[in-house]
Write a protein that holds these residues in place. Structure first.
Motif, PDB file in Angstrom:
ATOM      1  N   GLY A 298      -7.847  -8.453  -8.932  1.00  0.00           N
ATOM      2  CA  GLY A 298      -7.044  -9.654  -9.110  1.00  0.00           C
ATOM      3  C   GLY A 298      -5.565  -9.405  -9.251  1.00  0.00           C
ATOM      4  N   ASP A 299      -5.160  -8.156  -9.520  1.00  0.00           N
ATOM      5  CA  ASP A 299      -3.744  -7.835  -9.664  1.00  0.00           C
ATOM      6  C   ASP A 299      -3.105  -7.579  -8.304  1.00  0.00           C
ATOM      7  OD1 ASP A 299      -4.081  -8.098 -12.340  1.00  0.00           O
ATOM      8  OD2 ASP A 299      -4.085  -5.953 -12.787  1.00  0.00           O
ATOM      9  N   SER A 300      -1.792  -7.320  -8.318  1.00  0.00           N
ATOM     10  CA  SER A 300      -1.045  -6.972  -7.119  1.00  0.00           C
ATOM     11  C   SER A 300      -0.499  -5.558  -7.261  1.00  0.00           C
ATOM     12  CB  SER A 300       0.109  -7.958  -6.891  1.00  0.00           C
ATOM     13  OG  SER A 300      -0.372  -9.278  -6.723  1.00  0.00           O
ATOM     14  N   THR A 301      -0.311  -4.888  -6.138  1.00  0.00           N
ATOM     15  CA  THR A 301       0.207  -3.524  -6.161  1.00  0.00           C
ATOM     16  C   THR A 301       1.079  -3.287  -4.943  1.00  0.00           C
ATOM     17  OG1 THR A 301      -0.383  -1.179  -6.290  1.00  0.00           O
ATOM     18  CG2 THR A 301      -1.797  -2.569  -4.945  1.00  0.00           C
ATOM     19  N   GLN A 302       2.092  -2.435  -5.120  1.00  0.00           N
ATOM     20  CA  GLN A 302       3.007  -2.099  -4.031  1.00  0.00           C
ATOM     21  C   GLN A 302       2.747  -0.669  -3.577  1.00  0.00           C
ATOM     22  OE1 GLN A 302       7.092  -3.254  -4.573  1.00  0.00           O
ATOM     23  NE2 GLN A 302       7.879  -1.631  -3.247  1.00  0.00           N
ATOM     24  N   MET A 303       2.676  -0.482  -2.277  1.00  0.00           N
ATOM     25  CA  MET A 303       2.457   0.840  -1.685  1.00  0.00           C
ATOM     26  C   MET A 303       3.691   1.230  -0.886  1.00  0.00           C
ATOM     27  SD  MET A 303      -1.589   0.635  -0.645  1.00  0.00           S
ATOM     28  CE  MET A 303      -1.677  -1.144  -0.429  1.00  0.00           C
ATOM     29  N   GLU A 304       4.285   2.395  -1.270  1.00  0.00           N
ATOM     30  CA  GLU A 304       5.544   2.830  -0.691  1.00  0.00           C
ATOM     31  C   GLU A 304       5.329   3.578   0.623  1.00  0.00           C
ATOM     32  OE1 GLU A 304       8.345   2.035  -2.084  1.00  0.00           O
ATOM     33  OE2 GLU A 304       7.596   1.263  -4.002  1.00  0.00           O
ATOM     34  N   CYS A 305       6.321   3.402   1.534  1.00  0.00           N
ATOM     35  CA  CYS A 305       6.321   4.138   2.797  1.00  0.00           C
ATOM     36  C   CYS A 305       7.751   4.144   3.327  1.00  0.00           C
ATOM     37  CB  CYS A 305       5.359   3.511   3.804  1.00  0.00           C
ATOM     38  SG  CYS A 305       5.245   4.423   5.361  1.00  0.00           S
ATOM     39  N   VAL A 306       8.472   5.252   3.084  1.00  0.00           N
ATOM     40  CA  VAL A 306       9.878   5.354   3.460  1.00  0.00           C
ATOM     41  C   VAL A 306      10.092   6.623   4.279  1.00  0.00           C
ATOM     42  CG1 VAL A 306      12.258   5.398   2.644  1.00  0.00           C
ATOM     43  CG2 VAL A 306      10.521   4.157   1.335  1.00  0.00           C
TER      44      VAL A 306
ATOM     45  N   ARG B  64      -2.627 -11.891   2.363  1.00  0.00           N
ATOM     46  CA  ARG B  64      -2.611 -11.135   1.100  1.00  0.00           C
ATOM     47  C   ARG B  64      -1.674  -9.931   1.143  1.00  0.00           C
ATOM     48  NH1 ARG B  64      -6.950  -8.667  -1.222  1.00  0.00           N
ATOM     49  NH2 ARG B  64      -8.059  -8.274   0.722  1.00  0.00           N
ATOM     50  N   VAL B  65      -1.056  -9.660   2.299  1.00  0.00           N
ATOM     51  CA  VAL B  65      -0.181  -8.499   2.454  1.00  0.00           C
ATOM     52  C   VAL B  65       1.186  -8.954   2.942  1.00  0.00           C
ATOM     53  CG1 VAL B  65       0.188  -6.317   3.650  1.00  0.00           C
ATOM     54  CG2 VAL B  65      -2.110  -6.956   2.917  1.00  0.00           C
ATOM     55  N   ASN B  66       2.248  -8.477   2.258  1.00  0.00           N
ATOM     56  CA  ASN B  66       3.624  -8.788   2.651  1.00  0.00           C
ATOM     57  C   ASN B  66       4.406  -7.489   2.845  1.00  0.00           C
ATOM     58  OD1 ASN B  66       3.137 -11.548   2.382  1.00  0.00           O
ATOM     59  ND2 ASN B  66       3.788 -11.564   0.228  1.00  0.00           N
ATOM     60  N   LEU B  67       5.291  -7.476   3.833  1.00  0.00           N
ATOM     61  CA  LEU B  67       6.198  -6.356   4.045  1.00  0.00           C
ATOM     62  C   LEU B  67       7.411  -6.553   3.134  1.00  0.00           C
ATOM     63  CD1 LEU B  67       6.742  -3.803   5.758  1.00  0.00           C
ATOM     64  CD2 LEU B  67       7.993  -5.277   7.353  1.00  0.00           C
ATOM     65  N   VAL B  68       7.583  -5.670   2.161  1.00  0.00           N
ATOM     66  CA  VAL B  68       8.645  -5.838   1.157  1.00  0.00           C
ATOM     67  C   VAL B  68       9.743  -4.788   1.302  1.00  0.00           C
ATOM     68  CG1 VAL B  68       7.101  -6.937  -0.512  1.00  0.00           C
ATOM     69  CG2 VAL B  68       7.323  -4.443  -0.510  1.00  0.00           C
ATOM     70  N   GLY B  69       9.561  -3.793   2.149  1.00  0.00           N
ATOM     71  CA  GLY B  69      10.571  -2.754   2.322  1.00  0.00           C
ATOM     72  C   GLY B  69      11.733  -3.219   3.192  1.00  0.00           C
ATOM     73  N   ASP B  70      12.869  -2.520   3.048  1.00  0.00           N
ATOM     74  CA  ASP B  70      14.052  -2.804   3.842  1.00  0.00           C
ATOM     75  C   ASP B  70      13.918  -2.034   5.159  1.00  0.00           C
ATOM     76  OD1 ASP B  70      16.503  -3.292   4.936  1.00  0.00           O
ATOM     77  OD2 ASP B  70      17.673  -2.533   3.245  1.00  0.00           O
ATOM     78  N   THR B  71      13.572  -2.725   6.211  1.00  0.00           N
ATOM     79  CA  THR B  71      13.326  -2.058   7.495  1.00  0.00           C
ATOM     80  C   THR B  71      14.597  -1.443   8.074  1.00  0.00           C
ATOM     81  OG1 THR B  71      13.610  -4.184   8.640  1.00  0.00           O
ATOM     82  CG2 THR B  71      11.368  -3.541   8.022  1.00  0.00           C
ATOM     83  N   SER B  72      15.765  -1.947   7.692  1.00  0.00           N
ATOM     84  CA  SER B  72      17.013  -1.369   8.191  1.00  0.00           C
ATOM     85  C   SER B  72      17.242   0.033   7.619  1.00  0.00           C
ATOM     86  CB  SER B  72      18.196  -2.272   7.844  1.00  0.00           C
ATOM     87  OG  SER B  72      18.363  -2.359   6.430  1.00  0.00           O
ATOM     88  N   ARG B  73      16.540   0.358   6.572  1.00  0.00           N
ATOM     89  CA  ARG B  73      16.619   1.683   5.970  1.00  0.00           C
ATOM     90  C   ARG B  73      15.307   2.448   6.170  1.00  0.00           C
ATOM     91  NH1 ARG B  73      21.018   2.335   2.619  1.00  0.00           N
ATOM     92  NH2 ARG B  73      22.174   0.436   2.080  1.00  0.00           N
ATOM     93  N   ASN B  74      14.574   2.062   7.172  1.00  0.00           N
ATOM     94  CA  ASN B  74      13.307   2.711   7.514  1.00  0.00           C
ATOM     95  C   ASN B  74      12.313   2.691   6.356  1.00  0.00           C
ATOM     96  OD1 ASN B  74      14.460   3.390  10.025  1.00  0.00           O
ATOM     97  ND2 ASN B  74      15.265   5.325   9.209  1.00  0.00           N
ATOM     98  N   ASP B  75      12.287   1.561   5.669  1.00  0.00           N
ATOM     99  CA  ASP B  75      11.384   1.364   4.526  1.00  0.00           C
ATOM    100  C   ASP B  75      10.317   0.356   4.942  1.00  0.00           C
ATOM    101  OD1 ASP B  75      10.072   0.934   2.169  1.00  0.00           O
ATOM    102  OD2 ASP B  75      11.864   0.546   0.972  1.00  0.00           O
ATOM    103  N   GLY B  76       9.073   0.824   5.071  1.00  0.00           N
ATOM    104  CA  GLY B  76       7.968  -0.036   5.477  1.00  0.00           C
ATOM    105  C   GLY B  76       6.983  -0.301   4.364  1.00  0.00           C
TER     106      GLY B  76
ATOM    107  N   ILE C 252       4.716  -2.111   1.510  1.00  0.00           N
ATOM    108  CA  ILE C 252       4.007  -3.390   1.513  1.00  0.00           C
ATOM    109  C   ILE C 252       3.551  -3.751   0.104  1.00  0.00           C
ATOM    110  CG2 ILE C 252       3.209  -3.123   3.882  1.00  0.00           C
ATOM    111  CD1 ILE C 252       0.445  -2.373   2.744  1.00  0.00           C
ATOM    112  N   MET C 253       3.242  -5.033  -0.090  1.00  0.00           N
ATOM    113  CA  MET C 253       2.688  -5.537  -1.346  1.00  0.00           C
ATOM    114  C   MET C 253       1.336  -6.174  -1.054  1.00  0.00           C
ATOM    115  SD  MET C 253       3.154  -6.015  -4.658  1.00  0.00           S
ATOM    116  CE  MET C 253       4.925  -6.022  -4.990  1.00  0.00           C
ATOM    117  N   LEU C 254       0.310  -5.711  -1.765  1.00  0.00           N
ATOM    118  CA  LEU C 254      -1.043  -6.248  -1.617  1.00  0.00           C
ATOM    119  C   LEU C 254      -1.342  -7.152  -2.798  1.00  0.00           C
ATOM    120  CD1 LEU C 254      -3.833  -6.341  -0.246  1.00  0.00           C
ATOM    121  CD2 LEU C 254      -4.434  -4.254  -1.496  1.00  0.00           C
ATOM    122  N   HIS C 255      -1.663  -8.416  -2.522  1.00  0.00           N
ATOM    123  CA  HIS C 255      -1.916  -9.401  -3.571  1.00  0.00           C
ATOM    124  C   HIS C 255      -3.419  -9.652  -3.719  1.00  0.00           C
ATOM    125  CE1 HIS C 255       2.381 -10.498  -3.662  1.00  0.00           C
ATOM    126  NE2 HIS C 255       2.337 -10.419  -2.339  1.00  0.00           N
TER     127      HIS C 255
END
Length: 384
Positions: free
Chosen positions: A148-156, A206-218, A220-223
């Motif tokens: 039920g929680d949300s979590t962010q997964m980093e990819c830079v 349930r998934v949003n792209l939250v990274g700054d793509t201009s800085r090669n940050d992909g 995501i946030m899983l809700h």
């Protein structure tokens, strides 16, 4: 997490070394985590049809006083050396004066200065660029999250060059031998709506792209994490002909039911039929036996009082008996004295009246002498 590049501009230095002109145009700082990959850019902006003949990458740090080779390129051959041998490769386009280096699986000992030198054919000018690499501790590869929680997964994708990613994909695998599922796809160059992040299947909405793509940050946030979301999430960032890959393991924890803790005395309890019957029976039995208990207590108290009274009476009788014997002995003694007086020929007569004094528990007021005793005493005086 992406750390912005801090560019330190240095004045252009022109010098002569072995008859060559060394040109250092800038020093760039880059911050990465242990285990990440980093693109160390080295691109000469010189114009004209110049042919690159040699590219050298050198490394120096506070621990290593002497520079050591990382990689060298000569006659269309790229050769990595030293402890960087299996972790570096030349990824730049040499024809376009690009000698960029890809450093994979960064280690803590990689912190230091990476210097690039590009030499051109029939040219005395040597292009130099310095990349200052800062290495931070490794980011956790496993994430733990409750249902039920949300979590962010980093990819830079860390890079010193302003190269923008052309695509980012996220894939999911539960670890079982099954086909990977698409979590999210993003291609910024495509026009809307296809250019927007797309997700399918059970990850839809349930998934949003939250990274700054201009800085090669992909990132995501899983809700609304579900129990079935546990598994491996693989991110792929495409940067020209380069592909950066990172895998995150997600562990889902089931939430325990929340219970309100109250004091035992105030905690409401629901009784079933058997417990209610038992309680009613105990109450009725107590009410019926209460009079019997009262009679038993009264009887026991009465017996105790009777025993106490009997003991007191017996004590008084013993005392009275002892006093009576004393008076009898006194009478006998007095009689013997009278007999002796008669044998001696005397005519005196003595009259004695004994009034025994009975012992009493309470002191009584002294009574006046008996009239009969007074008369006896008078007669005795007359006889004398």
């Amino acid at each position: 997490m992406f750390y912005p590049l801090k560019v330190i501009l240095m004045p252009v230095l022109l010098g002569y070394s072995l008859g060559l002109n060394d040109l250092t145009i800038s020093a760039v700082e880059l911050t990465v985590h242990v285990g990440d990959s980093a693109l160390l850019g080295c691109v000469s902006q010189s114009t004209g049809e110049k042919h690159v003949t040699k590219v050298d990458w050198m490394f120096s740090s506070e621990e290593h006083t002497k520079d050591e080779y990382v990689l060298f390129y000569y006659s269309n051959i790229s050769v990595p050396v030293g402890h960087f041998q299996n972790r570096v490769r030349l990824v730049g386009d040499i024809l376009h004066h690009d000698g960029s280096l890809l450093l994979q699986n960064v280690k803590e000992t990689d912190q230091g200065n990476f210097t690039c030198e590009i030499r051109f054919q029939m040219e005395s000018l040597v292009f130099k660029k310095v990349v200052v690499l800062h290495v931070l501790p490794e980011e956790p590869k496993e994430l733990m999250v409750h249902v039920g929680d949300s979590t962010q997964m980093e990819c830079v994708f860390h890079s010193t060059e302003e190269k923008h990613m052309s695509r980012v994909d996220w894939m999911f695998s539960s670890g079982e031998p099954a086909k990977e599922e698409i979590v999210l796809c993003y291609q910024p160059k495509l026009r809307a709506p296809k250019g927007y992040p797309q997700n399918w299947g059970r990850f839809r909405n349930r998934v949003n792209l939250v990274g700054d793509t201009s800085r090669n940050d992909g990132s995501i946030m899983l809700h609304g994490v579900k129990e079935s979301d546990g598994g491996n999430y693989t991110c792929r960032i495409y940067l020209g002909n380069l592909t950066f890959r990172k895998t995150t393991v997600l562990q889902v924890i089931l939430k325990e039911p929340r219970t309100l803790v109250t004091p035992v005395a105030l905690r409401p309890e629901i009784l079933d039929g058997n417990q209610l019957v038992i309680i009613v029976g105990i109450v009725c039995a107590t009410i019926l036996l209460l009079p019997v208990l009262i009679l038993i207590v009264k009887k026991a108290y009465g017996n105790k009082s009777s025993v106490t009274s009997t003991t007191l009476v017996r004590s008084l009788e013993n005392t009275e008996k002892a006093c009576a014997e004393k008076h009898i002995y006194s009478s006998i003694t007095t009689q013997e004295v009278n007999d002796e007086e008669e044998s001696s020929g005397k005519s005196e007569a003595t009259y004695m009246t004994m009034n025994p004094v009975w012992p009493s528990l309470r002191s009584a007021p002294t009574s006046p002498p008996d009239q009969r005793s007074t008369r006896g005493m008078a007669k005795t005086e007359q006889a004398f």
